[in-house]
Design an enzyme around this catalytic site. Structure first.
Site, PDB file in Angstrom:
ATOM      1  N   LYS A 178       0.803  -1.279   0.017  1.00 43.42           N
ATOM      2  CA  LYS A 178      -0.068  -0.084  -0.208  1.00 43.42           C
ATOM      3  C   LYS A 178       0.935   1.310   0.237  1.00 43.42           C
ATOM      4  CE  LYS A 178       0.736   1.300   4.537  1.00 43.42           C
ATOM      5  NZ  LYS A 178       1.361   2.525   4.986  1.00 43.42           N
ATOM      6  N   PRO A 238       9.760  -3.538  -0.224  1.00 38.90           N
ATOM      7  CA  PRO A 238      10.733  -3.220   0.561  1.00 38.90           C
ATOM      8  C   PRO A 238      10.343  -3.336   2.084  1.00 38.90           C
ATOM      9  CG  PRO A 238      10.593  -1.495  -1.011  1.00 38.90           C
ATOM     10  CD  PRO A 238       9.271  -2.394  -1.087  1.00 38.90           C
ATOM     11  N   VAL A 239      11.320  -3.645   2.932  1.00 39.89           N
ATOM     12  CA  VAL A 239      11.078  -4.089   4.507  1.00 39.89           C
ATOM     13  C   VAL A 239      11.412  -2.853   5.114  1.00 39.89           C
ATOM     14  CG1 VAL A 239      11.971  -5.520   6.409  1.00 39.89           C
ATOM     15  CG2 VAL A 239      11.699  -6.619   4.245  1.00 39.89           C
ATOM     16  N   GLY A 240      10.298  -2.524   6.163  1.00 41.93           N
ATOM     17  CA  GLY A 240      10.871  -1.071   6.905  1.00 41.93           C
ATOM     18  C   GLY A 240      10.527  -0.123   6.059  1.00 41.93           C
ATOM     19  N   GLY A 252       7.370   1.366   5.008  1.00 44.92           N
ATOM     20  CA  GLY A 252       6.215   2.322   5.241  1.00 44.92           C
ATOM     21  C   GLY A 252       5.203   1.973   3.933  1.00 44.92           C
ATOM     22  N   GLY A 310       3.706  -1.364   4.311  1.00 45.63           N
ATOM     23  CA  GLY A 310       2.595  -2.329   4.888  1.00 45.63           C
ATOM     24  C   GLY A 310       2.929  -3.871   4.601  1.00 45.63           C
ATOM     25  N   GLY A 311       4.218  -4.098   4.350  1.00 43.12           N
ATOM     26  CA  GLY A 311       4.597  -5.427   3.711  1.00 43.12           C
ATOM     27  C   GLY A 311       4.232  -6.572   4.811  1.00 43.12           C
ATOM     28  N   GLY A 312       4.553  -6.414   6.031  1.00 36.83           N
ATOM     29  CA  GLY A 312       4.241  -7.397   6.990  1.00 36.83           C
ATOM     30  C   GLY A 312       2.894  -7.330   7.191  1.00 36.83           C
ATOM     31  N   SER A 318       0.453  -6.882   5.268  1.00 35.30           N
ATOM     32  CA  SER A 318      -0.170  -7.414   4.044  1.00 35.30           C
ATOM     33  C   SER A 318       0.012  -8.939   4.014  1.00 35.30           C
ATOM     34  CB  SER A 318       0.552  -6.886   2.962  1.00 35.30           C
ATOM     35  OG  SER A 318      -0.213  -7.636   1.770  1.00 35.30           O
ATOM     36  N   ASP A 362      -2.726  -2.073  10.280  1.00 38.04           N
ATOM     37  CA  ASP A 362      -2.791  -2.042   8.794  1.00 38.04           C
ATOM     38  C   ASP A 362      -3.612  -3.407   8.178  1.00 38.04           C
ATOM     39  OD1 ASP A 362      -1.941   0.336   8.947  1.00 38.04           O
ATOM     40  OD2 ASP A 362       0.037  -0.144   7.963  1.00 38.04           O
TER      41      ASP A 362
END
Length: 286
Positions: A9, A93-95, A97, A99-101, A103, A135
């Protein structure tokens, strides 16, 4: 085994409203789901072992992963026996912004509910999602563009089928969301998401770009001036507007057509080959 895509996102608007007594912050934000996706493989196994693995060295495997916590919460709620094996291929990209985790957690909740025959959109499952991460409910909601309030769990979809295209850049820097929330300057002169949502509804790209806003951006730039460098680079390359997503470190630029998109991504990749960069667009889930 099933394979699930886990989209990212972007926050095209983010106001921090107030700090809550529980330590979280209330926000007023416009989330846009985009087609930059992690890939998750899942399969049920007969024993009680839960295995979560990723291909990214900065993402924890096992119990410390938000996906693992999601599995435990669902197993407990539905009183399910058996284990699950989960493998996550990271692209988001990790960390950053995006919302990867969260998601990933939502994708696994969807996957488990599908495998077990439950409705992941039920109020009970959405409540579990909100407790796992602020999120996560957005990613479960199925909405592409939505206003998210409270800590992110109060979701109002924006009625639009607008297609937005972005050039997304991350300088390979991880930023702690908690640290930025602790440092952000709150103000009574708050902005409201209603103007940008009206622009989305009437599909006015100029008005959308003019109303890009992120309350955290100035705070992050003080510690990470590269954010300002990326914003400047995107605008100089031809984006009509640029903004940091969430608490950073990802920055995105809005492009109005394919020609502009291609010119911007070419410029960024030639000038900053060490940065992560890609084209991302709104994704409407079926």
């Amino acid at each position: 085994m099933i394979k699930i895509l886990s989209p990212a996102k972007l926050n095209i608007f983010l106001e921090v409203v107030q700090k809550r007594t529980d330590g979280y912050h209330d926000i007023d934000s416009v989330f846009v789901k985009v087609n930059l996706c992690d890939s998750i493989d899942m399969e049920l196994i007969n024993d009680e072992v839960i295995t979560v693995s990723t291909d990214h060295p900065s993402v924890p495997d096992g119990p410390e992963n938000i996906v693992y916590k999601s599995v435990i919460a669902l197993k407990k709620y539905f009183n399910r026996n058996g284990g699950v094996r989960i493998s996550i291929t990271k692209v988001i990209p990790v960390g950053g912004g995006m919302g990867g985790g969260s998601s990933n957690a939502a994708a696994v909740i969807k996957g488990l509910c599908k495998l077990w025959g439950y409705d992941y959109s039920s109020p009970e499952v959405m409540g579990i999602a909100a407790r796992i991460g602020a999120d996560v409910p957005f990613f479960l909601s199925g909405h592409t563009i939505a206003v998210c309030k409270g800590i992110g769990e109060i979701i109002t979809p924006v009625a639009s089928d607008l297609s937005l295209t972005f050039v997304v850049v991350n300088p390979n820097v991880m930023i702690s969301t908690g640290d930025i929330y602790r440092k952000v300057n709150l103000t009574s002169a708050r902005k409201d998401s209603i103007i940008i949502t009206e622009a989305i509804t009437i599909k006015c790209l100029d008005k959308i770009g003019v109303n890009f806003f992120n309350r955290m951006e100035d705070t992050v730039i003080k510690d990470f001036p590269v954010i300002a460098e990326i914003k400047k680079a995107l605008l100089e390359a031809g984006c009509s507007a640029s903004l940091m997503s969430g608490s950073g470190s990802t920055v995105f630029g809005l492009v109005k057509n394919d020609h502009s998109r291609d010119n911007v991504i070419k410029h960024i990749r030639e000038k900053y080959p060490e940065w992560f960069s890609c084209i991302a667009a709104t994704i409407y889930e079926k």
